[in-house]
Write an enzyme that holds these catalytic residues in place. Structure first.
Site, PDB file in Angstrom:
ATOM      1  N   CYS A  75      -1.749  -0.845   7.244  1.00  0.00           N
ATOM      2  CA  CYS A  75      -1.051   0.440   7.144  1.00  0.00           C
ATOM      3  C   CYS A  75      -1.190   1.246   8.435  1.00  0.00           C
ATOM      4  O   CYS A  75      -0.250   1.932   8.835  1.00  0.00           O
ATOM      5  CB  CYS A  75      -1.559   1.239   5.956  1.00  0.00           C
ATOM      6  SG  CYS A  75      -1.030   0.549   4.373  1.00  0.00           S
ATOM      7  N   GLU A  98       0.832   3.998   1.761  1.00  0.00           N
ATOM      8  CA  GLU A  98       1.314   4.486   3.052  1.00  0.00           C
ATOM      9  C   GLU A  98       2.538   3.688   3.507  1.00  0.00           C
ATOM     10  O   GLU A  98       3.543   4.263   3.930  1.00  0.00           O
ATOM     11  CB  GLU A  98       0.208   4.367   4.109  1.00  0.00           C
ATOM     12  CG  GLU A  98      -1.086   5.063   3.735  1.00  0.00           C
ATOM     13  CD  GLU A  98      -2.100   4.159   3.032  1.00  0.00           C
ATOM     14  OE1 GLU A  98      -3.301   4.351   3.270  1.00  0.00           O
ATOM     15  OE2 GLU A  98      -1.694   3.276   2.247  1.00  0.00           O
ATOM     16  N   CYS A 154      -5.765   1.257   5.704  1.00  0.00           N
ATOM     17  CA  CYS A 154      -6.292  -0.031   6.157  1.00  0.00           C
ATOM     18  C   CYS A 154      -5.662  -0.375   7.511  1.00  0.00           C
ATOM     19  O   CYS A 154      -4.797   0.348   8.013  1.00  0.00           O
ATOM     20  CB  CYS A 154      -5.976  -1.115   5.124  1.00  0.00           C
ATOM     21  SG  CYS A 154      -4.217  -1.549   5.050  1.00  0.00           S
ATOM     22  N   HIS A 208       0.822  -1.203   0.000  1.00  0.00           N
ATOM     23  CA  HIS A 208       0.000   0.000   0.000  1.00  0.00           C
ATOM     24  C   HIS A 208       0.859   1.258   0.000  1.00  0.00           C
ATOM     25  O   HIS A 208       2.011   1.252   0.432  1.00  0.00           O
ATOM     26  CB  HIS A 208      -0.940  -0.011   1.197  1.00  0.00           C
ATOM     27  CG  HIS A 208      -2.010  -1.045   1.080  1.00  0.00           C
ATOM     28  ND1 HIS A 208      -3.014  -1.179   2.000  1.00  0.00           N
ATOM     29  CD2 HIS A 208      -2.247  -1.994   0.142  1.00  0.00           C
ATOM     30  CE1 HIS A 208      -3.825  -2.155   1.641  1.00  0.00           C
ATOM     31  NE2 HIS A 208      -3.371  -2.673   0.512  1.00  0.00           N
TER      32      HIS A 208
END
Length: 171
Positions: free
Chosen positions: A112, A83, A109, A81
């Site tokens: 993250c 992040e 999420c 992801h």
């Protein structure tokens, strides 16, 4: 006149996260992230397969093939992801994230969120919600500020991006 058209800091960094998302290789959603310290960009990230591995753009999406709904079974994705990638990039370059802010196009999420909390990031600004109940529960236990970017300002960020590109159009 031009001075009054300058975006505020949050809009500026969200617009840059939007631009970072254009590098995404995910077939489901394009996500971008920007990490800042003292109003200076220290790292950016976008979602996609790890360095040196095949991109979903090239080989397809395992989550789509398996019919996995959004917000579930994150481990069944070959991509990292935005992040997490921004935090990993900062670590790779030896840049501290303690006390930093993170701007992202989508709400983090649970995976993250855990990385964000452990990285010492103190403020997260995101544009679009993401359906992950565990992420919300984890955030409620911390002092880290997770702030939705005001929807009415998303159009301003998009307008600012369009205007900035127009400044450099070739004639």
């Amino acid at each position: 006149m031009l001075e009054s058209m300058r975006p505020d800091w949050d809009t500026y960094f969200i617009a840059i996260a939007m631009m970072a998302a254009t590098r995404s290789t995910c077939l489901r959603r394009q996500v971008g992230a920007v990490i800042t310290r003292d109003r200076q960009i220290v790292s950016t990230g976008y979602n996609g397969a790890p360095s040196g591995t095949a991109h979903c753009l090239d080989i397809g999406c395992l989550r789509e093939m398996l019919g996995i709904p959004s917000g579930e079974r994150h481990e069944m994705c070959r991509g990292s992801h935005a992040e997490s990638n921004a935090i990993a990039q900062a670590a790779r370059m030896g840049i501290a994230t303690d006390g930093a802010a993170l701007y992202c196009t989508h709400e983090p999420c649970s995976l993250c969120t855990k990385v964000i909390l452990n990285a010492g990031i103190v403020k997260v600004v995101y544009m679009h919600p993401y359906p992950d109940k565990l992420a919300i529960e984890l955030r409620e236990e911390t002092q880290v500020a997770f702030e939705p970017f005001p929807p009415e300002k998303i159009a301003l960020a998009q307008k600012w991006l369009k205007r900035s590109f127009a400044l450099f159009e070739t004639k």
